[in-house]
Design an enzyme around this catalytic site. Sequence first.
Site, short mmCIF file in Angstrom:
data_model
loop_
_atom_site.label_atom_id
_atom_site.label_comp_id
_atom_site.label_asym_id
_atom_site.label_seq_id
_atom_site.Cartn_x
_atom_site.Cartn_y
_atom_site.Cartn_z
N GLN A 48 7.14 -0.49 18.98
CA GLN A 48 5.56 0.47 19.02
C GLN A 48 6.02 1.68 17.67
O GLN A 48 4.05 1.76 17.32
CB GLN A 48 5.75 1.26 20.37
CG GLN A 48 5.83 1.05 21.57
CD GLN A 48 4.51 0.11 21.78
OE1 GLN A 48 3.43 0.35 21.54
NE2 GLN A 48 4.39 -1.79 21.99
N ARG A 65 2.95 1.23 15.34
CA ARG A 65 1.79 1.64 15.05
C ARG A 65 1.24 1.84 14.40
O ARG A 65 -0.12 2.74 14.11
CB ARG A 65 1.27 1.35 16.85
CG ARG A 65 1.17 0.46 17.66
CD ARG A 65 1.37 1.32 19.55
NE ARG A 65 1.00 0.57 19.91
CZ ARG A 65 0.07 0.17 20.87
NH1 ARG A 65 -1.23 -0.26 20.12
NH2 ARG A 65 0.30 -1.23 21.81
N HIS A 121 0.24 -6.40 12.61
CA HIS A 121 0.63 -7.76 11.56
C HIS A 121 1.84 -8.42 11.97
O HIS A 121 1.61 -9.79 11.99
CB HIS A 121 0.88 -7.38 10.00
CG HIS A 121 1.61 -8.11 9.41
ND1 HIS A 121 0.79 -9.05 8.92
CD2 HIS A 121 3.12 -7.73 8.45
CE1 HIS A 121 2.18 -9.75 8.47
NE2 HIS A 121 2.94 -8.94 7.99
N ASP A 127 9.34 -6.58 9.57
CA ASP A 127 8.64 -5.33 8.90
C ASP A 127 9.40 -3.97 9.61
O ASP A 127 8.98 -3.10 10.04
CB ASP A 127 7.49 -5.38 9.50
CG ASP A 127 6.88 -6.05 7.71
OD1 ASP A 127 7.34 -6.41 7.09
OD2 ASP A 127 5.67 -6.51 7.06
N HIS A 140 13.23 -2.20 2.47
CA HIS A 140 13.10 -2.06 4.12
C HIS A 140 13.59 -3.06 4.69
O HIS A 140 13.79 -3.28 6.12
CB HIS A 140 11.40 -1.96 4.03
CG HIS A 140 10.62 -2.95 3.85
ND1 HIS A 140 10.40 -4.05 2.88
CD2 HIS A 140 10.01 -3.91 4.74
CE1 HIS A 140 10.22 -5.47 2.58
NE2 HIS A 140 10.00 -5.14 3.53
N ASP A 145 3.93 -14.81 6.87
CA ASP A 145 4.56 -13.40 6.89
C ASP A 145 2.67 -13.31 5.49
O ASP A 145 2.28 -12.53 5.98
CB ASP A 145 4.72 -13.07 5.76
CG ASP A 145 5.25 -11.66 5.07
OD1 ASP A 145 4.65 -10.35 6.43
OD2 ASP A 145 6.24 -10.77 4.70
N LYS A 146 3.10 -14.18 4.26
CA LYS A 146 1.93 -13.95 3.19
C LYS A 146 0.65 -14.64 4.37
O LYS A 146 -0.70 -13.99 3.97
CB LYS A 146 1.44 -14.85 2.57
CG LYS A 146 3.20 -14.25 1.75
CD LYS A 146 3.08 -15.21 0.29
CE LYS A 146 4.15 -14.75 -0.56
NZ LYS A 146 5.64 -13.71 0.37
N ARG A 171 -4.92 -25.13 7.27
CA ARG A 171 -4.53 -26.86 6.67
C ARG A 171 -3.25 -26.77 6.61
O ARG A 171 -2.65 -28.24 6.58
CB ARG A 171 -5.48 -26.67 5.29
CG ARG A 171 -5.76 -27.77 4.54
CD ARG A 171 -6.61 -28.07 3.99
NE ARG A 171 -7.36 -29.18 3.09
CZ ARG A 171 -7.35 -29.99 3.60
NH1 ARG A 171 -7.58 -29.95 4.76
NH2 ARG A 171 -7.76 -31.26 2.99
N ARG A 221 -9.70 14.94 -2.56
CA ARG A 221 -10.06 13.96 -3.30
C ARG A 221 -9.64 14.53 -4.45
O ARG A 221 -10.73 14.39 -5.41
CB ARG A 221 -11.27 13.79 -3.02
CG ARG A 221 -12.18 13.11 -1.61
CD ARG A 221 -10.64 12.51 -1.56
NE ARG A 221 -11.62 11.00 -2.36
CZ ARG A 221 -11.06 9.26 -1.91
NH1 ARG A 221 -9.86 9.14 -1.15
NH2 ARG A 221 -10.63 8.23 -3.16
#
Length: 555
Positions: free
Chosen positions: A99, A102, A124, A164, A198, A271-272, A293, A421
Amino acid sequence: MASENDGEMSGDSMCKILKEEGLGKWDETFRKMSVIKLRELNDGVLTEMGIDPLEDRQKILDSILKIWPAAHKVFNDPIHGHMELHPVLVKIIDMPQFQRLRYIKQLGVGYFVYPGASHNRFEHSIGVGHLAGELVKALKEKQPDLNINDRDILCVQIAGLCHDLGHGPFSHLFDQMFIPKATRPSGSLGEKMRTWKHEDASEEMFDHLVESNGYLPGMMEAYGLKLSEDLDFIKEMIKLPEAKKKYKGRPEEKSFLYEIVANKRNGIDVDKFDYFARDCHHLGIKNNFDHGRFIKFARVCDVDEQKGDGQKVKGQKHICTRDKEGNNLYDLFHTRYSLHRRAYQHNVVKIIEHMITEAFLKADQHIQIKGSGGEMFTLSTAIADMEAYTKLTDCVFYKILNSTEDTLQKAREILKNIVDRKHYRFLGEIKHKGTPTKDEIPQLKEELAAALPFPRQGVQADGLTKEDFVVLSATMDYGSGAEDPINSVDFYSKKNPNQTFKITRKEVSKLLPVQFSETLFRVYGKKMDSKSLDAARGHFEQLNPVWSDSHVTEP
């Protein structure tokens, strides 16, 4: 998905479930049983086992229903539509270690540049778990001789879902920019930080997820997994072992399964497939690659390979594709390049990453995160304890930004400038001749920075020093460095689906690129008043043209 081992679990796993329910007094009753057949357990059987009172028997039966049997659940996704996920996947998704995704942006600071890039690692990861299942199921259906079983499928799906888990705040910023620059403590943790990625944390977080959720091991067993083999297999797919090491989870004849989630051989993996489609959707960028495809035409073939010493290794099983799919694959590799150029390594994205890294480094020792046993960890040392790391998300940005402590003042000012900014201003970029090596890039940065303080001819010195400039490198390629990525792909034909061969770039199209990598050096000014910026631009014009590929691109 059903397996001949469905509904079976070990006595040790049942004891973990009893502990979760406060029924540890019945541990010994179940621990002595090597295999427990859940489908055969009922009130009468539990009574014969001496479990009394009725309330305890009912709690045990209710616990079993929580893990088996359970229904698949359907997730509605904007990219893949309705995805039906296995109960074990749903159980993992509901856990705190999952979780937390998120609250970690998929594109890190890309959200500061692209307002639509608000998606997170959470969705993802669910998408990758779904696509991993789609690809392995397609291979099983087309090629029964591969002996892909339900255990294999579930393990591949879990690996896709959990690949991930180890990402830190702002995704790759944390492991690629912050941790390498953070002050390393002495001892094993300092050594760990030197090479930490990671993927290392994903492997550790998966272990933590399994160990800290008592129901999960039993649920995995109940659905047919053999934990002694399959947990290793899942972690190996999340972080592939070094090439010289042998896989523990699956034998060599099933080594192709390791190419589904993270394909180190040619970069073509699910993944990609997910993040290309998902990122393009949220960025508003066209995605020309059709992963559906690719899945249709994917096939496992025996591929003869050549070692570095020239010897041939026969019959290595790899996932291959049809010869007519060359253009589709170049669309895949070009999409990768385009996403890096237009989004992942956008010049404003890179400088905001740099500034957040500066802020995190200044805040590092002043952030305290409670881990296991009550031990406290800093922003960087939290990688040593998964309980602490679970609490570490993008939210740390706002923790610093909204803080009032004097110790976080410098970090807070940097983040406030980003929000307002007032980031460092882009002065221009230089295209390097060819593709620099890893050793060459730091050297080029040093020489470029050293050239900056010199004033223009005939202009009075303006007082700017190299500390007033930031020089960042950005290397963009098709996924294989300077090499043509198609060289690592094996193809088969319709007439002979079991014979593989290579296809050259020219055989695909004469309109494809001949160079597949470029490195840019971005130069930024840290002082943002108009006088200093004008002076900084003058410095930039004086950069030694030896590093330029005959021209300089200005903003």
